[in-house]
Design an enzyme around this catalytic site. Sequence first.
Site, PDB file in Angstrom:
ATOM      1  N   ARG A  53       0.754  -1.231  -0.013  1.00 19.81           N
ATOM      2  CA  ARG A  53      -0.028  -0.039  -0.143  1.00 19.81           C
ATOM      3  C   ARG A  53       0.840   1.364   0.016  1.00 19.81           C
ATOM      4  O   ARG A  53       0.328   2.277  -0.503  1.00 19.81           O
ATOM      5  CB  ARG A  53      -1.102  -0.005   1.332  1.00 19.81           C
ATOM      6  CG  ARG A  53      -1.547   1.196   1.215  1.00 19.81           C
ATOM      7  CD  ARG A  53      -3.053   1.275   2.204  1.00 19.81           C
ATOM      8  NE  ARG A  53      -2.961   0.426   3.284  1.00 19.81           N
ATOM      9  CZ  ARG A  53      -2.399   0.579   4.567  1.00 19.81           C
ATOM     10  NH1 ARG A  53      -1.763   1.839   4.706  1.00 19.81           N
ATOM     11  NH2 ARG A  53      -2.672  -0.214   5.311  1.00 19.81           N
ATOM     12  N   TYR A 105     -16.058  16.901 -15.476  1.00 19.90           N
ATOM     13  CA  TYR A 105     -16.547  15.554 -15.586  1.00 19.90           C
ATOM     14  C   TYR A 105     -17.421  15.405 -14.657  1.00 19.90           C
ATOM     15  O   TYR A 105     -17.425  15.817 -13.386  1.00 19.90           O
ATOM     16  CB  TYR A 105     -15.369  14.608 -15.346  1.00 19.90           C
ATOM     17  CG  TYR A 105     -15.507  13.161 -15.127  1.00 19.90           C
ATOM     18  CD1 TYR A 105     -15.995  12.607 -16.363  1.00 19.90           C
ATOM     19  CD2 TYR A 105     -15.436  12.633 -14.115  1.00 19.90           C
ATOM     20  CE1 TYR A 105     -16.226  11.205 -16.121  1.00 19.90           C
ATOM     21  CE2 TYR A 105     -15.683  11.355 -13.844  1.00 19.90           C
ATOM     22  CZ  TYR A 105     -16.089  10.490 -15.034  1.00 19.90           C
ATOM     23  OH  TYR A 105     -16.286   9.382 -14.763  1.00 19.90           O
ATOM     24  N   ASP A 177      -7.097  18.811 -14.375  1.00 15.47           N
ATOM     25  CA  ASP A 177      -7.434  17.376 -15.030  1.00 15.47           C
ATOM     26  C   ASP A 177      -7.192  17.554 -16.250  1.00 15.47           C
ATOM     27  O   ASP A 177      -7.759  18.139 -17.182  1.00 15.47           O
ATOM     28  CB  ASP A 177      -9.116  17.218 -14.789  1.00 15.47           C
ATOM     29  CG  ASP A 177      -9.422  15.798 -15.071  1.00 15.47           C
ATOM     30  OD1 ASP A 177      -8.585  15.321 -15.746  1.00 15.47           O
ATOM     31  OD2 ASP A 177     -10.465  15.261 -14.308  1.00 15.47           O
ATOM     32  N   LYS A 202      -8.470   6.531 -19.334  1.00 16.53           N
ATOM     33  CA  LYS A 202      -8.955   6.932 -20.486  1.00 16.53           C
ATOM     34  C   LYS A 202      -7.651   6.697 -21.668  1.00 16.53           C
ATOM     35  O   LYS A 202      -7.335   5.769 -21.783  1.00 16.53           O
ATOM     36  CB  LYS A 202      -9.481   8.400 -20.458  1.00 16.53           C
ATOM     37  CG  LYS A 202     -10.387   8.648 -19.443  1.00 16.53           C
ATOM     38  CD  LYS A 202     -11.760   8.000 -19.608  1.00 16.53           C
ATOM     39  CE  LYS A 202     -12.557   7.773 -18.447  1.00 16.53           C
ATOM     40  NZ  LYS A 202     -12.894   9.126 -17.734  1.00 16.53           N
TER      41      LYS A 202
END
Length: 385
Positions: A53, A105, A177, A202
């Site tokens: 992690r 978005y 972004d 994407k």
Amino acid sequence: MSSNPSQGFGTRAIHAGQAPDPSTGAICVPIYQTSTFVQKSPGVVVEEYDYSRAANPTRKAFEDNIASLEQGKHGLAFSSGVAATGVVLHLLSAGDHVVLCDDVYGGTNRLFHHVFAQLGIEITLVDMTDLEATKGAFKPNTKLVWAETPTNPTLKIIDIEAVSALAKSHGAIMAVDNTFCSPYLQNPLTLGADIVCHSTTKYIGGHSDAIGGVLITSDDELYKRMKFIQLSEGAVPGIQECFLFLRSTKTLHIRMERHCENAMKVARHLEAHPKVDRVVYPGLESHPQHDIAKKQMHGFGGMVTIYLKGGLDESRAMLEKVRIFALAESLGGVESLIEHPAIMTHASVPADQRAKLGITDNLIRLSVGIEDIDDIIADLDQAIG
Ligand SMILES: *Cc1c(COP(=O)(O)O)cnc(C)c1O
């Protein structure tokens, strides 16, 4: 063989962060599918690795690779784009204010307004193509400016340099972004942004087979704070996903070239189509911010938005008739996708805001893939009828 900013994009895409495996010579970074790492003596670990992690070598290779592509110092990978966005929001405290571009978005809009607003984060939505309005949106407690450019789905272009300068003069962090561009087409850190965010689901992943997100910064202090939140919240990607993203960035430059080339041809073709009312594409001279796009982007991207003549019936007919385009949410994969934002991706945006943004029933969003252009255009023609 990590970041060497003097090398070209394609060279960094293939080599940054990815030295051949020292123990075997494997040319690809192995999938270190392990949760923990053996220590030589309590607290004495190999490099920084004690628990996956916190850090994992496959993830580290991807983080270094993507940082290099964005011309940043540090990369951090997450289990999704919205997980990455949430980490930036966790830099804030209750009572802080955010200036948010009005056409983000849908999932970003939901996260800001329905999760973080409840925790006492104040939000002002503004059309960031209007610099005067943007200036007026700042408050004494503004700590973050969040922009997305091109916006989704109306493909407005925000001047990153100008808005970053406003953020800086108000002592706020500027986050961009950059999902719609990928690091190949736009590098917000070089234009004054402090943090770049991507949904790697994407273009970076590019094959519609994995969900992920990244944050990139060159600010050591911001990196330290975001890495601490990454460790504390734990929204890290799986190791297989890191491997897939690393494999994908190696071809990002050639995929983006073809996305741009195909999208430009689609935009020009549809602009002349008698059943299409309007085409929005940053590469068209008719785009209201075409000059800003030329200034800050190295190419105009693979997303094209069209307004059909007619309404919902005409849209529905086209969306049901496509054969090469797939009717699906998401974008940025090798295959062409088509969708109806008002019903699909932007259904969670309130109707009055949708109307204000021009997300109407005749608006259709295309993610132009890298199939042969003649087939793409023939499919659109037969679907529009
Ligand atoms: C998809 C997307 C996101 C969210 O990313 P996920 O990987 O789906 O969590 C954020 N911003 C933009 C612009 C996107 O297209």
